[in-house]
Motif scaffolding. Structure first.
Motif, PDB file in Angstrom:
ATOM      1  N   SER A   1       1.430  -1.547  11.990  1.00  0.00           N
ATOM      2  CA  SER A   1       0.562  -1.377  13.251  1.00  0.00           C
ATOM      3  C   SER A   1       0.135  -2.636  13.827  1.00  0.00           C
ATOM      4  O   SER A   1      -0.282  -3.595  12.997  1.00  0.00           O
ATOM      5  CB  SER A   1      -0.470  -0.634  12.596  1.00  0.00           C
ATOM      6  OG  SER A   1      -0.389   0.839  12.185  1.00  0.00           O
ATOM      7  N   PRO A   2       0.218  -3.056  14.963  1.00  0.00           N
ATOM      8  CA  PRO A   2      -0.125  -4.236  15.633  1.00  0.00           C
ATOM      9  C   PRO A   2      -1.215  -4.524  15.504  1.00  0.00           C
ATOM     10  O   PRO A   2      -1.977  -5.691  15.476  1.00  0.00           O
ATOM     11  CB  PRO A   2       0.849  -4.411  16.943  1.00  0.00           C
ATOM     12  CG  PRO A   2       0.931  -3.009  17.230  1.00  0.00           C
ATOM     13  CD  PRO A   2       1.141  -2.299  15.934  1.00  0.00           C
TER      14      PRO A   2
ATOM     15  N   GLN B   1       0.819  -1.037   0.076  1.00  0.00           N
ATOM     16  CA  GLN B   1       0.064   0.125  -0.067  1.00  0.00           C
ATOM     17  C   GLN B   1       0.750   1.261   0.146  1.00  0.00           C
ATOM     18  O   GLN B   1       0.640   2.446  -0.736  1.00  0.00           O
ATOM     19  CB  GLN B   1      -1.107   0.059   1.321  1.00  0.00           C
ATOM     20  CG  GLN B   1      -1.773   1.294   1.167  1.00  0.00           C
ATOM     21  CD  GLN B   1      -2.752   1.476   2.319  1.00  0.00           C
ATOM     22  OE1 GLN B   1      -3.591   0.307   2.611  1.00  0.00           O
ATOM     23  NE2 GLN B   1      -2.785   2.675   3.061  1.00  0.00           N
TER      24      GLN B   1
ATOM     25  N   VAL C   1      -3.825  -3.510  13.668  1.00  0.00           N
ATOM     26  CA  VAL C   1      -4.702  -3.203  12.183  1.00  0.00           C
ATOM     27  C   VAL C   1      -4.659  -4.806  11.819  1.00  0.00           C
ATOM     28  O   VAL C   1      -3.659  -5.198  11.418  1.00  0.00           O
ATOM     29  CB  VAL C   1      -3.932  -2.465  11.203  1.00  0.00           C
ATOM     30  CG1 VAL C   1      -4.586  -2.268   9.835  1.00  0.00           C
ATOM     31  CG2 VAL C   1      -3.933  -0.781  11.904  1.00  0.00           C
TER      32      VAL C   1
ATOM     33  N   VAL D   1      -6.058  -3.872   5.913  1.00  0.00           N
ATOM     34  CA  VAL D   1      -5.175  -3.473   5.112  1.00  0.00           C
ATOM     35  C   VAL D   1      -5.581  -3.859   3.873  1.00  0.00           C
ATOM     36  O   VAL D   1      -5.389  -2.982   2.952  1.00  0.00           O
ATOM     37  CB  VAL D   1      -3.939  -3.997   5.521  1.00  0.00           C
ATOM     38  CG1 VAL D   1      -2.599  -3.311   4.716  1.00  0.00           C
ATOM     39  CG2 VAL D   1      -3.429  -3.977   6.691  1.00  0.00           C
TER      40      VAL D   1
ATOM     41  N   SER E   1       1.922   2.272  12.952  1.00  0.00           N
ATOM     42  CA  SER E   1       1.923   3.011  14.262  1.00  0.00           C
ATOM     43  C   SER E   1       3.182   2.616  15.006  1.00  0.00           C
ATOM     44  O   SER E   1       3.582   3.274  15.835  1.00  0.00           O
ATOM     45  CB  SER E   1       0.602   2.560  14.747  1.00  0.00           C
ATOM     46  OG  SER E   1       0.702   1.115  15.439  1.00  0.00           O
TER      47      SER E   1
ATOM     48  N   PHE F   1      -1.371  10.502   6.557  1.00  0.00           N
ATOM     49  CA  PHE F   1      -2.078   9.840   7.481  1.00  0.00           C
ATOM     50  C   PHE F   1      -1.797   8.328   7.617  1.00  0.00           C
ATOM     51  O   PHE F   1      -1.910   7.741   8.415  1.00  0.00           O
ATOM     52  CB  PHE F   1      -3.624   9.818   7.074  1.00  0.00           C
ATOM     53  CG  PHE F   1      -4.286  10.901   7.309  1.00  0.00           C
ATOM     54  CD1 PHE F   1      -3.887  12.471   7.174  1.00  0.00           C
ATOM     55  CD2 PHE F   1      -5.400  11.176   8.235  1.00  0.00           C
ATOM     56  CE1 PHE F   1      -4.277  13.502   7.556  1.00  0.00           C
ATOM     57  CE2 PHE F   1      -5.973  12.075   8.710  1.00  0.00           C
ATOM     58  CZ  PHE F   1      -5.588  13.480   8.244  1.00  0.00           C
ATOM     59  N   GLN F   2      -1.147   7.772   6.542  1.00  0.00           N
ATOM     60  CA  GLN F   2      -0.865   6.249   6.743  1.00  0.00           C
ATOM     61  C   GLN F   2       0.288   6.120   7.382  1.00  0.00           C
ATOM     62  O   GLN F   2       0.326   4.860   7.904  1.00  0.00           O
ATOM     63  CB  GLN F   2      -0.885   5.612   5.208  1.00  0.00           C
ATOM     64  CG  GLN F   2       0.333   5.946   4.492  1.00  0.00           C
ATOM     65  CD  GLN F   2       0.327   5.232   3.094  1.00  0.00           C
ATOM     66  OE1 GLN F   2      -0.263   4.032   3.262  1.00  0.00           O
ATOM     67  NE2 GLN F   2       0.837   5.750   2.036  1.00  0.00           N
ATOM     68  N   PHE F   3       0.998   6.692   7.841  1.00  0.00           N
ATOM     69  CA  PHE F   3       2.206   6.531   8.686  1.00  0.00           C
ATOM     70  C   PHE F   3       1.363   6.019  10.269  1.00  0.00           C
ATOM     71  O   PHE F   3       1.907   5.168  10.753  1.00  0.00           O
ATOM     72  CB  PHE F   3       2.875   7.797   9.143  1.00  0.00           C
ATOM     73  CG  PHE F   3       3.974   8.244   8.031  1.00  0.00           C
ATOM     74  CD1 PHE F   3       5.040   7.618   7.725  1.00  0.00           C
ATOM     75  CD2 PHE F   3       3.574   9.459   7.442  1.00  0.00           C
ATOM     76  CE1 PHE F   3       5.699   7.846   6.709  1.00  0.00           C
ATOM     77  CE2 PHE F   3       4.567   9.892   6.478  1.00  0.00           C
ATOM     78  CZ  PHE F   3       5.365   9.083   6.113  1.00  0.00           C
ATOM     79  N   GLY F   4       0.502   6.784  10.360  1.00  0.00           N
ATOM     80  CA  GLY F   4      -0.157   6.476  11.749  1.00  0.00           C
ATOM     81  C   GLY F   4      -1.104   5.291  11.534  1.00  0.00           C
ATOM     82  O   GLY F   4      -1.319   4.273  12.324  1.00  0.00           O
ATOM     83  N   MET F   5      -1.950   5.341  10.313  1.00  0.00           N
ATOM     84  CA  MET F   5      -2.830   4.150  10.092  1.00  0.00           C
ATOM     85  C   MET F   5      -2.248   2.582   9.964  1.00  0.00           C
ATOM     86  O   MET F   5      -2.215   1.715  10.875  1.00  0.00           O
ATOM     87  CB  MET F   5      -3.599   4.412   9.082  1.00  0.00           C
ATOM     88  CG  MET F   5      -4.619   5.336   9.095  1.00  0.00           C
ATOM     89  SD  MET F   5      -5.337   5.987   7.500  1.00  0.00           S
ATOM     90  CE  MET F   5      -6.434   4.786   7.258  1.00  0.00           C
ATOM     91  N   ASN F   6      -1.101   2.721   9.092  1.00  0.00           N
ATOM     92  CA  ASN F   6      -0.497   1.238   8.734  1.00  0.00           C
ATOM     93  C   ASN F   6       0.768   1.059   9.514  1.00  0.00           C
ATOM     94  O   ASN F   6       1.273  -0.004   9.573  1.00  0.00           O
ATOM     95  CB  ASN F   6      -0.039   1.134   7.299  1.00  0.00           C
ATOM     96  CG  ASN F   6      -1.556   1.033   6.662  1.00  0.00           C
ATOM     97  OD1 ASN F   6      -2.393   0.823   7.240  1.00  0.00           O
ATOM     98  ND2 ASN F   6      -1.372   0.961   5.400  1.00  0.00           N
TER      99      ASN F   6
END
Lengths: 502, 339
Positions: free
Chosen positions: A435-436, A14, A438, A443, A85, A78-83
């Motif tokens: 991210s553990p 992604q 998610v 994803v 973390s 945003f995806q740094f935090g989403m995928n």
């Protein structure tokens, strides 16, 4: 879990898809902002209509582009935090700062002044309106600078310490992060490649119109500007690429060994131009190489020692513990070559174009019909007619437009894939960054959504660009030629239609 | 006051700025279906926010970036925990941005209608989801001892959060309606003023319910003051609207947003994201924040950049301060875009 569907793999896909897609628009945005600003400056200074028409034409293409660049950029933040973390927790103290600077200093600049530029044609006096597009241009460059400084920290972490109690990296020297040689070399390289991209875009589109003998005065100026940009930017890209390469040989030896598929270290290492066979098993098959060139690229010395993949892997195992520290070799090997190859090809076409459009290769004086003369190109001189007309250059030049885009994409894939298995080189592994919490399903959902959405938007974008490219530069209206002399426009015209609206 | 407290305030300010500014452009987007009767009117609505919506959206990017830098743990837990709602918001923001920029780029009616539909939905959905997200943040979510969100997406759709979503949706629509009344002339302005009364009354009811619930649950004296200010400003905005004082009405609906968001952040402090599983696992300004050095650098940056941003964004609003109406839409150009 199946490795192909592991959250780490999916999150990487992604990130790769969204980043490469985002980066199709960014270099064009950076360079077209500046080139449009340059053209508008030419208009303000000379008042020649063709510069205003060129400004409107390239400005429109720039706007179609920046729209996509901006919206896909939101996903990046945003995806740094989403995928990722775990990554965000670990490096936020260091990595977040340049990102926040980018938003507070560059994004606000860009987005506010672009609104003023789009809607300000009949609201702002000429020079103030011109200043707006320059502000946008400065914003795009600042934005590139901050995000590349952040990325460079991932390539070569500096100015931080590890806080064991909190389990994270902490910033100790922000100035060092912003000014380390990796960051400066990367900014230099990326910005020059951006201008190569914008220049080639101009050359390609101008060639398209000139081949059809349309919009000649505007396109002749654009062609010239594009060609000069391609040649200067191409040279700077090569120089900065060399600087960046040397930095990387020192800081990320594994990436460069992989880029060369150089399995065992050697003195006077050759630069492989082409290899046939499986580079992932050592490239002993058919190969074309220049002896000593790799040593020169790495160290400015044709005879010096360059470490190979195997030795570097051993060194890293001693340093970081057991494990495999090799990136995917074929991707780095070919990514590196395609980046250089397509970049060089654009530069070569630019050089050829400049040479072919010299005055003496235009039609001789007695065959010309004035300013609207298409610069016919020649390879051979015909004694009776003068230079012989050809169109082959235009046809090739149209395709140049795509070359830097391909080079840019492979450049990023090479840079990011070559750093694996690290997300922050030597500090944090990619597998420890996801991210553990998610799930795989989440994803897969987001990856599918982004891929499909981006594919649809790509079709829309290309259609729109094609439409506006084909339409050519707009005719000028009365209000274009008589911009307001004072802020807010003329009050007598309060009810006249807006010159520029959605 | 420690630096992480300062940053809590600054992030609250960024969110307030975001909701104040993008609040009305979301509202205007929603009005393209609710208020506009025909194509020229929709174009008038879109043009009222045309020069500014992009700059408004950057407040969100700044809030996100600042949270990443100042409170990495908060950023990580929030964005990975609220994964699917955020995905929906992102998709909306992407489509919305493209819709504004591309709608007028082709004269084709179908093309334009599709983008106009897109503008409506992509304004409405985030306006609702931001309320859902903030209500959940304030109320607390399932966070474990590793500071990870362990609930699922259905946990986020609880009654309190859904009410929160309705409140932001209604409030932003109201804010957009009074903005439209302020920025337009003619028939559309009259209808916007009329619509403001009904939208505003619904908003007042919903907001009172939601804020009172929040106050009873976790409020104190300060949050009660903010609650009273929010509701009073909303009522005053309605009165001003009825009196035809559109500038005041818009300013007051802005005050409502400022006060309501302030109240949420007041009830949150010193937590940034409370855990409903165990109070010890809550994310707080001290355990979620960056090191003092990073915060110091960021404070310098924000201290210098924010006033400048406010100046030039304010200037934009001043340059485009004139009201517009259907007569400003070129009749001969179906696209509305001459160039």
């Amino acid at each position: 879990m199946d490795i192909a569907l592991a959250p780490e793999t999916l999150a990487r896909w992604q990130f790769g898809i969204t980043t490469v897609y985002h980066f199709l628009f960014v270099p064009l945005t950076i360079s077209l902002a500046a080139l449009t600003a340059g053209l508008q400056t030419a208009w303000v200074r000379t008042e020649k209509e063709r510069y205003l028409r060129a400004t409107k034409f390239w400005g429109k293409l720039f706007l179609i582009n920046i729209a996509m660049g901006v919206v896909t950029g939101i996903v990046q933040e945003f995806q740094f935090g989403m995928n990722w973390s775990a990554y965000s927790r670990f490096v936020g103290d260091v990595f977040g700062a340049p990102l926040a600077f980018e938003a507070l200093i560059a994004f606000f600049f860009e987005s506010t002044f672009i609104g003023l530029w789009i809607f300000g044609w009949d609201k702002l006096p000429k020079k103030l309106h011109l200043a707006c597009i320059w502000m946008v241009s400065i914003g795009t460059v600042l934005s590139a600078y901050f995000i590349l400084a952040a990325n460079s920290w991932m390539q070569h972490p500096v100015g931080y310490r590890i806080n064991k109690a909190k389990g994270r990296a902490e910033l100790t020297d922000f100035w060092h992060v912003l000014t380390q040689n990796t960051a400066l070399a990367q900014v230099f390289h990326t910005l020059s490649a951006s201008f190569l991209t914008g220049g080639a875009f101009m050359v390609g589109i101008a060639a398209y119109h000139l081949l059809r003998k349309k919009h000649i005065p505007v396109m002749k100026s654009s062609l010239r500007l594009g060609l000069v940009t391609v040649v200067i930017a191409g040279l700077l890209t090569a120089v900065s690429g060399d600087v960046l390469g040397k930095v990387m040989f020192k800081q990320q030896p594994m990436k460069m060994a992989a880029a060369e598929a150089l399995w065992d270290g050697q003195n006077s290492a050759p630069f492989s131009i082409f290899a046939y066979g499986d580079v992932s098993k050592g490239h002993n098959s058919v190969e074309l190489s220049v002896p000593g060139l790799l040593s020169f690229l790495a160290d400015d010395d044709f005879t010096s020692y360059v470490p190979g993949i195997n030795d570097t892997n051993k060194t890293e195992q001693q340093k970081y513990g057991p494990g495999d520290y090799r990136p995917i070799i074929p991707v780095t090997f070919w990514g590196f070559r395609w980046m250089i190859g397509f970049g060089m090809a654009s530069f070569a076409i630019g050089m050829a174009g400049l040479w072919l459009t010299r005055r003496k290769f235009l039609l001789p004086q007695h065959l010309r019909v004035g300013e609207d003369e298409v610069p016919h190109l020649v390879l051979f001189r015909n004694k009776a007619l003068g230079p012989t007309l050809t169109t082959w250059y235009w046809r090739i030049a149209i395709w140049t437009l795509a070359f830097p885009l391909i080079a840019n994409s492979w450049g990023w894939i090479f840079t990011e894939m070559g750093r694996q298995p690290w997300v922050v080189y030597g500090v944090l592994r990619t597998r420890d960054a996801v991210s553990p919490g998610v799930s795989q399903g989440e994803v897969i959902t987001s990856m599918t959504v982004f891929t499909v959405l981006y594919a649809i938007l790509a079709v829309v974008e290309v259609k729109l660009l094609t439409k506006y490219v084909k339409a050519g530069p707009p005719e000028l209206t009365e209000s274009d030629l008589n911009p307001p002399t004072r802020l807010g426009g003329d009050s007598r015209d309060a009810d006249k239609p807006m010159a520029f609206s959605y | 006051m420690q630096l992480h407290d300062v940053w809590f305030v600054l992030i609250a300010v960024l969110w307030i700025g975001y909701f104040f500014l993008e609040g009305f452009d979301f509202g205007v987007g929603i009005l393209t279906k609710l208020l506009a009767r025909n194509r020229p009117e929709r174009r008038v609505l879109i043009n009222t926010i045309g020069p500014v919506w992009d700059g408004n959206e950057v407040w969100l990017l700044s809030a996100g970036g600042a949270t990443f830098a100042a409170f990495p743990e908060w950023y990580a837990t929030l964005f990975s925990g609220f994964y699917l709602p955020l995905l929906v918001i992102l998709v909306c923001l992407i489509v919305r941005g493209v819709a504004f920029e591309y709608r007028a780029k082709r004269p084709d009616e179908n093309w334009q209608r599709n983008w106009e539909n897109a503008i409506f939905w992509t304004s409405l959905i985030p306006a609702f989801l931001w309320g859902v997200a903030f209500a959940n943040i304030v109320r607390g979510v399932k966070i474990d001892q590793h500071l990870e969100y362990v609930g699922n997406v259905w946990d986020l759709l609880n009654p309190f959060a859904l009410l929160g979503g309705l409140v932001t949706l209604a409030l932003f629509t109201f804010h957009g309606t009074v903005f439209t009344a302020l920025k337009t002339v003619g028939d559309i302005r009259q209808r916007a003023r009329k619509l403001a009364l009904s939208v505003g009354s619904v908003t007042a009811g919903l907001a009172l319910l939601f804020l009172a619930w929040t106050q009873i649950d976790q409020g104190d004296g300060k949050s009660l003051v903010a609650l009273v200010v929010a509701v009073a400003a909303l009522v005053a905005a309605l009165v001003a609207n009825q009196a035809g004082r559109e500038g005041w009405s818009f300013a007051l609906s802005g005050v409502t947003i400022v006060a309501a968001v302030t109240m949420l952040f007041l009830t949150l402090f010193p937590n940034v994201m409370p855990s409903t599983l165990n109070a010890d696992w809550s994310l707080t300004v001290s355990n979620a924040s960056s090191s003092p050095y990073t915060l110091k650098i960021m404070t310098w940056c924000a201290g210098i950049a924010t006033p400048i941003v406010l100046l030039y964004q304010g200037w934009t609003y001043w340059v485009f301060r004139k009201r517009i109406g259907t007569q400003h839409i070129a009749a001969d150009a179906p696209t509305g875009a001459v160039h």
